[in-house]
Write an enzyme that holds these catalytic residues in place. Structure first.
Site, PDB file in Angstrom:
ATOM      1  N   ARG A 471      53.312  35.979  44.818  1.00  0.00           N
ATOM      2  CA  ARG A 471      52.939  37.371  45.067  1.00  0.00           C
ATOM      3  C   ARG A 471      54.207  38.210  45.228  1.00  0.00           C
ATOM      4  NH1 ARG A 471      49.775  34.077  48.491  1.00  0.00           N
ATOM      5  NH2 ARG A 471      47.549  34.019  47.905  1.00  0.00           N
ATOM      6  N   ARG A 507      53.440  36.993  39.603  1.00  0.00           N
ATOM      7  CA  ARG A 507      52.494  38.093  39.376  1.00  0.00           C
ATOM      8  C   ARG A 507      53.228  39.417  39.548  1.00  0.00           C
ATOM      9  NH1 ARG A 507      47.351  38.446  43.217  1.00  0.00           N
ATOM     10  NH2 ARG A 507      48.948  39.105  44.721  1.00  0.00           N
ATOM     11  N   ASN A 628      39.081  35.780  44.977  1.00  0.00           N
ATOM     12  CA  ASN A 628      38.905  36.628  46.158  1.00  0.00           C
ATOM     13  C   ASN A 628      38.390  38.013  45.772  1.00  0.00           C
ATOM     14  OD1 ASN A 628      40.074  34.433  47.336  1.00  0.00           O
ATOM     15  ND2 ASN A 628      41.949  35.455  47.961  1.00  0.00           N
ATOM     16  N   ASP A 629      39.057  38.642  44.812  1.00  0.00           N
ATOM     17  CA  ASP A 629      38.622  39.965  44.372  1.00  0.00           C
ATOM     18  C   ASP A 629      37.406  39.887  43.453  1.00  0.00           C
ATOM     19  OD1 ASP A 629      40.051  41.991  45.629  1.00  0.00           O
ATOM     20  OD2 ASP A 629      41.798  41.715  44.354  1.00  0.00           O
ATOM     21  N   ARG A 639      35.551  42.432  51.176  1.00  0.00           N
ATOM     22  CA  ARG A 639      35.878  41.138  51.787  1.00  0.00           C
ATOM     23  C   ARG A 639      36.606  41.273  53.110  1.00  0.00           C
ATOM     24  NH1 ARG A 639      41.217  39.339  49.960  1.00  0.00           N
ATOM     25  NH2 ARG A 639      42.080  40.711  48.382  1.00  0.00           N
ATOM     26  N   CYS A 676      43.208  30.760  41.012  1.00  0.00           N
ATOM     27  CA  CYS A 676      44.231  30.871  42.049  1.00  0.00           C
ATOM     28  C   CYS A 676      43.713  31.504  43.326  1.00  0.00           C
ATOM     29  CB  CYS A 676      45.438  31.668  41.541  1.00  0.00           C
ATOM     30  SG  CYS A 676      45.059  33.374  41.110  1.00  0.00           S
TER      31      CYS A 676
END
Length: 758
Positions: A471, A507, A628-629, A639, A676
Site C-alpha cells: 500500500r 499499488r 474489502n471494497d 464497512r 488480496c
C-alpha cells in the site's frame, strides 16, 4: 420543536446518571408539551426482562416511582411494548386494556399517548404522556415523542449497561460482565484497560482515581492560572482590533475562571479522590446544564463559553503525554474510535488487545490489528469507555465479546484458550516455510500484504512468496507533504531488492474514502462513492507520473516489479493509467535509464469491474480482487459503520457469484487472478477461492501460515465440489456452516474457532 428536542437531548447527554437523565426527560417533556403527566417505564432491571417498571414521572404520585410494575401484555403501557408502536387514546379508561394502579393516582387522566423506546430492535421501555381532558394528541406531539424516544434510546441502553438503571447496584463491580461487539481480529487477550481518548475532548475523559490529590489539585490550579494568563494576553492583543464592548467577553472568561462554581467545584471533586481531568469534566457538565436550564437566551448561550474554558484548561492538564513505560505489560487499548496513531503509541510488546466503540471488522484499525496478530473487538456501541481505565478485561476476538472483571474461572478458561493458540501457532511455524500446494498438486502462491518498510523483515521470515499488495499510500500518509521522486524511489527500491526475485506488487496511490492525506484533504458527502483511488491520480498526473517514475526507477536491474491500479471502474480509466505509465517509462528511457517492462494489474473493487473482468484482463497482465471494497459496494454496506456491520458478509451469495464471474473472465483472457482482501485470510473463504481456481492469495503476515495449511489440506476438486454446493445456497450462515464442517473434517478444526466473520 426541533430546537426543544436538541436541548433536551443535550441536557440528557450531560446527566450524571440514568435517574437524573430520566428526571430531565419527564420534567422537560411535561413543560414543553404543556401536558399534565410525563412518565418513563423501563424493563425491570432486577426482575423478569418482560416486566416494565415506572422509573420516572412528573405528574403521577412520586411514591409510585420504582414500585409500579407491569407484566408483559398488561395495561396500556404493556400494549405499547407488545406492539412496539405508538398508542394514542382520547379516553384511556374506556380501553379494554386499561389497568388502574391506585398508587399512581392516574384515574384523573383521560388522554393517553405512549411510544416505545427501542434500541437496535430491542425494546427498552415506554415513554408516556397523559392529560386530564379527553383529547387525542395531535400529530406534532406524537412525532415529537417518537423522535425523542429514538434519540434517547442509545443513552438509556448505555446507562443500563453501566449499572445506573437502578442506583442500588453497580454493574461493573459484578464479575463476568459481557458486552457484545463485532469480531475485529481473531484471538483472545487478557489484560488491563487503558483508555485512548482525544485530547481537549471533555466528554471522552475517562474516570480515574487521583494517585496524589495534592499533585492533581496543584496541576489544576496551575492550568487555571495558565489559561487566565493566556486570555489576558489575547485580550491585550485584540485591543487595537476589537472595540471595548467586544473585549469584555475576555474579561467575562477571566471572571468565570475565578468563579467558585468552576474552580471550587473541581477542587472539591479532586479532594474526593478524582483525577483533575475527570473532576473538571463533571464540573463543566454541571455548570453548562445550569446555564442551559435558564430561560434567558443570552444566559443560555454562556454554556458554550463554559465548555470553551473547560477545553482550554483540559489542554493545559494534558501537556504530559503518556510515556511508553507507563503502559501496562498487557495493555488492552479501549476507545470510542481507536485510531491507527493511538495504536502505534502503545509499544508493540505491551499491546495485548484492542476494543473500539466504533468501526467494524473491516476498519483499518481492525486490519492493522490482524496484521499485528492482536485480538480486537470493534463496534461495541454501548461500551462504557470512561469506566474501563485500569480494569481487568478479557478480549474475545473470535466472538466479538468483551468481558469486564472476569472471574478466576473465566480467566482460567481464556488462558487455556491462549495456550491452545500458542500450540497451534508453534505447529504452523514450520509449515509457513513450505510451498502451498493443494492435495492434487496445484501450487497457490501466498503473498503478504504490507504498507511499511518495517513489515519487510517479518514478511520475509514468515515464508511469504512475495508481496501481493504494498500500500504505497502509507508513506504518503505519514508525511506532511507529498514525498518526492527520489524519496519514493528509495522506498520502493528497498522493497524490491529485499524480495528479489520474488514478486512485489506496488499499488499506486489509493487515497480518498476513509484514507486521507493531512496536506491534501478531500471533503465529500459520500467519500466512498467519490474522488478516490485512480480517479484522484488521473486528475493529478503530476502526482501520478512522479510515483510511476519512482517505481520504474526502483526496478532497474530487477525483474520483480508488478504495478497495480486501484479503483478501476471503466476501460477509459485503465487506458488513461496505461498511457501515463508508458509516458513515464519513455521519459526515463530518454534519460538513459534501463527500465524493464513491469507486469501491470487492475484491482477489481467495484461492480462494474466484475462485469468488465475479461475486457480489462485482456489489456493487462493480471487481476487482483480487493474483497474489502468489493463486498462493500456489492452489498451497499459501509464497512466502517457498526450499525450495518451484520450486513457486511463476504460469504453472501451475491459476492460469491461475482467472484466466480471475475475469475472466469480473467481465465478466458488467459490471465492470472489473485485475491488480496481480508477474504483471502479467512480459512473458510480460502476453500471457495481454491474452488474458483484463484491463482494466488495475499494476506496479512499473521494469517499466512494458517492460509497455507488450508491450501495444503484440500484438493482443487474437493474445493470445487464445495463451491458448487455453496452456489446453490441462499443464506451466508448456511454457507459458513458447510465450510466450517469441511474444515473440521479435514482436520483443521482449530481454525474454525478463529474464522470469525467473513
Amino acid at each position: 420543536m426541533l430546537h426543544v428536542l436538541r436541548r433536551i437531548v443535550l441536557e440528557v447527554g450531560a446527566a450524571g446518571n440514568l435517574t437524573e437523565a430520566l428526571e430531565i426527560i419527564v420534567r422537560r417533556v411535561k413543560q414543553e408539551l404543556a401536558i399534565d403527566v410525563c412518565s418513563v417505564y423501563l424493563r425491570d432491571p432486577d426482575g423478569d426482562d418482560r416486566r416494565l417498571l415506572l422509573m420516572a414521572s412528573e405528574g403521577l404520585n412520586p411514591e409510585a416511582v420504582g414500585h409500579v410494575i407491569m407484566n408483559a401484555g398488561e395495561g396500556l403501557v404493556g400494549l405499547v411494548a407488545e406492539r412496539a408502536e405508538p398508542v394514542n387514546l382520547e379516553n384511556a379508561p374506556d380501553h379494554p386494556r386499561f389497568k388502574y394502579f391506585p398508587e399512581t393516582g392516574e384515574e384523573r387522566y383521560h388522554a393517553f399517548l405512549g411510544v416505545p423506546i427501542v434500541h437496535h430492535r430491542r425494546l427498552l421501555g415506554v415513554l408516556v404522556a397523559q392529560q386530564r381532558e379527553r383529547r387525542r394528541f395531535d400529530d406534532e406531539h406524537v412525532a415529537f415523542l417518537i423522535t425523542l424516544a429514538a434519540q434517547l434510546a442509545g443513552a438509556i441502553s448505555h446507562a443500563e449497561l453501566i449499572g445506573e438503571v437502578d442506583n442500588r447496584r453497580e454493574l461493573l463491580q459484578q464479575e463476568n460482565v459481557q458486552i457484545r461487539g463485532i469480531p475485529g481480529a481473531a484471538g483472545v487477550a487478557v489484560g488491563q484497560g487503558v483508555v485512548a481518548y482525544a485530547l481537549a475532548d471533555l466528554d471522552s475523559v475517562p474516570d480515574r482515581a487521583a494517585s496524589s490529590v495534592e499533585e492533581e489539585e496543584r496541576a489544576f490550579r496551575q492550568a487555571v492560572q495558565a489559561v487566565q494568563d493566556e486570555l489576558a494576553e489575547i485580550r491585550d492583543r485584540m485591543e487595537s482590533v476589537l472595540p471595548p464592548e467586544e473585549r469584555l467577553l475576555f474579561d467575562a472568561y477571566v471572571m468565570m475562571l475565578g468563579s467558585d462554581s468552576l474552580v471550587n467545584g473541581t477542587v472539591e471533586r479532586i479532594r474526593g479522590g478524582r483525577w483533575a481531568p475527570a473532576a473538571l469534566r463533571d464540573t463543566v457538565r454541571e455548570s453548562t446544564r445550569n446555564f442551559e436550564d435558564m430561560d434567558d437566551p443570552y444566559l443560555r448561550e454562556r454554556a458554550s463559553d463554559v465548555r470553551d474554558i473547560g477545553r482550554r484548561i483540559l489542554m493545559r492538564l494534558q501537556s504530559h503525554v503518556r510515556d511508553p513505560e507507563e503502559f501496562p505489560g498487557r495493555t488492552i487499548l479501549v476507545g470510542e474510535d481507536v485510531t491507527a496513531t493511538q495504536l502505534a503509541e502503545v509499544p508493540s510488546e505491551r499491546l495485548a488487545g484492542v476494543v473500539s466503540s466504533r468501526g467494524t471488522g473491516s476498519s483499518h484499525v481492525a486490519i492493522l490489528a490482524r496484521a499485528m496478530g492482536i485480538p480486537a473487538v470493534m463496534g461495541v456501541s454501548d461500551l462504557p469507555v470512561g469506566r474501563l481505565e485500569g480494569r481487568e478485561l478479557v478480549v474475545d476476538g473470535y466472538r466479538g465479546s468483551l468481558y469486564i472483571q472476569p472471574s478466576p474461572e473465566l480467566l482460567e478458561e481464556f488462558r487455556h484458550l491462549q495456550e491452545e493458540e500458542r500450540e497451534l501457532a508453534d505447529g504452523l511455524r514450520a509449515l509457513a516455510q513450505e510451498p502451498a500446494v493443494t492435495k492434487d498438486g496445484h501450487e497457490v502462491p501466498v503473498y503478504a500484504n504490507s504498507g511499511l518498510l518495517a513489515d519487510i523483515a517479518p514478511s520475509i521470515q514468515s515464508g511469504a512468496d512475495g508481496i501481493g499488495l504494498y500500500r504505497t499510500e502509507v508513506p504518503f500518509m505519514i508525511r506532511e507533504r507529498f514525498p518526492g521522486e527520489d524519496e519514493q524511489t528509495e522506498i520502493y527500491r528497498e522493497i524490491l531488492q529485499s524480495f528479489d526475485p520474488r514478486p512485489v506488487t506496488l499499488r499506486t496511490l489509493d487515497v480518498g474514502g476513509d484514507k486521507s492525506l493531512p496536506y491534501f484533504p478531500v471533503s465529500e458527502d459520500n467519500p466512498f462513492l467519490g474522488w478516490r483511488g485512480i480517479r484522484i491520480t488521473l486528475d493529478h498526473p503530476e502526482i501520478f507520473l512522479t510515483q510511476l517514475r519512482a517505481m520504474l526507477r526502483a526496478s532497474q536491474g530487477l525483474t520483480n516489479l508488478n504495478i497495480l491500479f486501484p479503483m478501476i471502474s471503466s476501460l477509459a480509466e485503465l487506458k488513461g493509467a496505461l498511457q501515463l505509465l508508458q509516458r513515464a517509462r519513455d521519459e526515463l528511457l530518454d534519460e538513459h535509464y534501463v527500465i524493464p517492462v513491469p507486469r501491470v494489474g487492475v484491482m477489481v473493487e467495484v461492480p462494474s469491474a466484475v462485469y468488465l473482468a475479461e475486457t480489462l484482463a485482456r489489456r493487462v497482465d493480471f487481476l487482483s480482487v480487493g474483497t474489502n471494497d468489493l463486498v462493500q459496494y456489492l452489498l451497499a454496506v459501509d464497512r466502517n459503520n457498526a450499525r450495518v456491520a451484520d450486513l457486511y458478509n463476504a460469504l453472501h451469495p451475491a459476492v460469491l457469484h461475482a467472484l466466480v464471474q471475475t475469475a472466469e473472465g480473467a481465465h478466458r483472457a488467459g490471465k492470472q487472478i489473485s485475491v488480496c482482501g481480508e477474504m483471502a485470510a479467512d480459512p473458510a473463504s480460502v476453500i471457495l477461492l481454491l474452488g474458483m481456481e484463484i491463482d494466488a492469495l495475499s494476506v496479512n503476515v499473521a494469517a499466512l501460515a494458517r492460509v497455507k495449511w488450508v491450501v495444503r489440506s484440500f484438493s482443487r476438486a474437493r474445493a470445487r465440489h464445495l463451491l458448487e454446493q455453496c452456489l446453490t445456497m441462499e443464506e451466508p450462515a448456511a454457507i459458513r456452516a458447510l465450510l466450517d464442517n469441511a474444515l473440521v473434517q479435514a482436520g483443521l478444526g482449530g481454525l474454525v474457532r478463529g474464522a470469525g466473520r467473513a
